[in-house]
Enzyme design. Structure first.
Site, PDB file in Angstrom:
ATOM      1  N   GLY A 114       0.844  -1.190   0.000  1.00  0.00           N
ATOM      2  CA  GLY A 114       0.000   0.000   0.000  1.00  0.00           C
ATOM      3  C   GLY A 114       0.880   1.239   0.000  1.00  0.00           C
ATOM      4  N   GLN A 165       2.868  10.018   1.388  1.00  0.00           N
ATOM      5  CA  GLN A 165       4.184   9.364   1.377  1.00  0.00           C
ATOM      6  C   GLN A 165       4.994   9.726   0.134  1.00  0.00           C
ATOM      7  OE1 GLN A 165       2.368   5.311   2.285  1.00  0.00           O
ATOM      8  NE2 GLN A 165       4.330   5.194   3.361  1.00  0.00           N
ATOM      9  N   HIS A 209      -4.454   0.925   7.445  1.00  0.00           N
ATOM     10  CA  HIS A 209      -3.121   1.532   7.562  1.00  0.00           C
ATOM     11  C   HIS A 209      -2.996   2.735   6.614  1.00  0.00           C
ATOM     12  CE1 HIS A 209       1.442   1.176   7.975  1.00  0.00           C
ATOM     13  NE2 HIS A 209       1.303   1.957   6.919  1.00  0.00           N
ATOM     14  N   HIS A 266      -2.825   7.082   7.067  1.00  0.00           N
ATOM     15  CA  HIS A 266      -1.875   8.025   6.449  1.00  0.00           C
ATOM     16  C   HIS A 266      -2.568   9.312   5.997  1.00  0.00           C
ATOM     17  CE1 HIS A 266       2.097   6.254   6.275  1.00  0.00           C
ATOM     18  NE2 HIS A 266       1.638   5.109   5.825  1.00  0.00           N
TER      19      HIS A 266
HETATM   20 NI    NI Z   1       2.568   3.236   5.855  1.00  0.00          NI
END
Ligand code: NI
Length: 185
Positions: A45, A50, A140, A144
């Site tokens: 993922g 990110q 998860h 983020h």
């Molecule tokens: Ni992560």
């Protein structure tokens, strides 16, 4: 194109990401680049923060978390503007890691089943239920875009024990085989 993955300590990972519209510039390429970046880093993922974009977008591919005979339980999907509707079932532990926090893996407890609303890459709306490992990956990644990291789920003592290693990651003092951008390097 492979994008550098933003390391722990960068403020972009702590922002509440914002919704986007169909007219978001370069969206198709961004999605393709995120898949390429995730695959190169052997992740399951990757969320837009990110790769330094505080927008509500993430991609997942949980197919390789399942054994060959169960591979259809895995999901490869783009989530745009997701909203978690509910999380239900029993909490269970699973050792999570994060491409932004290389080398650290810890057990995180999360509920087994989720219902989430989102748009796909064509901006078609969906409301779907996911379970098990696929739900885990989505939870998860959803964290983020809320500015949250898996280590935030750990008990304070456990988290404080990781502090030194986290500082090193933010400075780039870590072994990692994919391209990253370190905030304190
Ligand atoms: Ni992560």
């Amino acid at each position: 194109m492979i994008l550098p993955i933003i390391a722990y300590g960068d403020p972009v990972l702590r922002k509440t990401a914002i919704e986007i519209t169909k007219t978001y510039t370069g969206l198709e390429k961004l999605i393709d680049d995120m898949y390429e970046t995730m695959e190169k880093a052997k992740g399951v993922g990757l969320a837009a923060p990110q790769v330094n974009k505080a927008i509500r977008l993430f991609v997942i591919d949980s197919t390789r978390m399942y054994d060959e005979e169960k591979v259809n339980e895995g999901v490869r999907e783009v989530f745009i503007n997701p909203q978690m509707i509910k999380e239900l079932g029993k909490e269970w532990p699973y050792e999570e890691g994060c491409l932004s926090i290389p080398g650290i893996r810890e057990d995180v407890f999360r509920k087994d089943t989720i219902v989430i609303q989102y748009q796909d890459r064509n901006f078609k709306s969906h409301e779907k239920e996911f379970k098990g490992l696929t739900a885990r990956v989505i939870q998860h990644e959803y964290d983020h875009i809320q500015g949250k990291l898996f280590i935030d789920h750990l008990k304070p003592l456990k988290k404080s024990l990781l502090k030194g290693r986290l500082d090193k990651i933010s400075k780039g003092i870590v072994d990692v085989e994919y391209k990253m951008k370190f905030p304190k390097a």
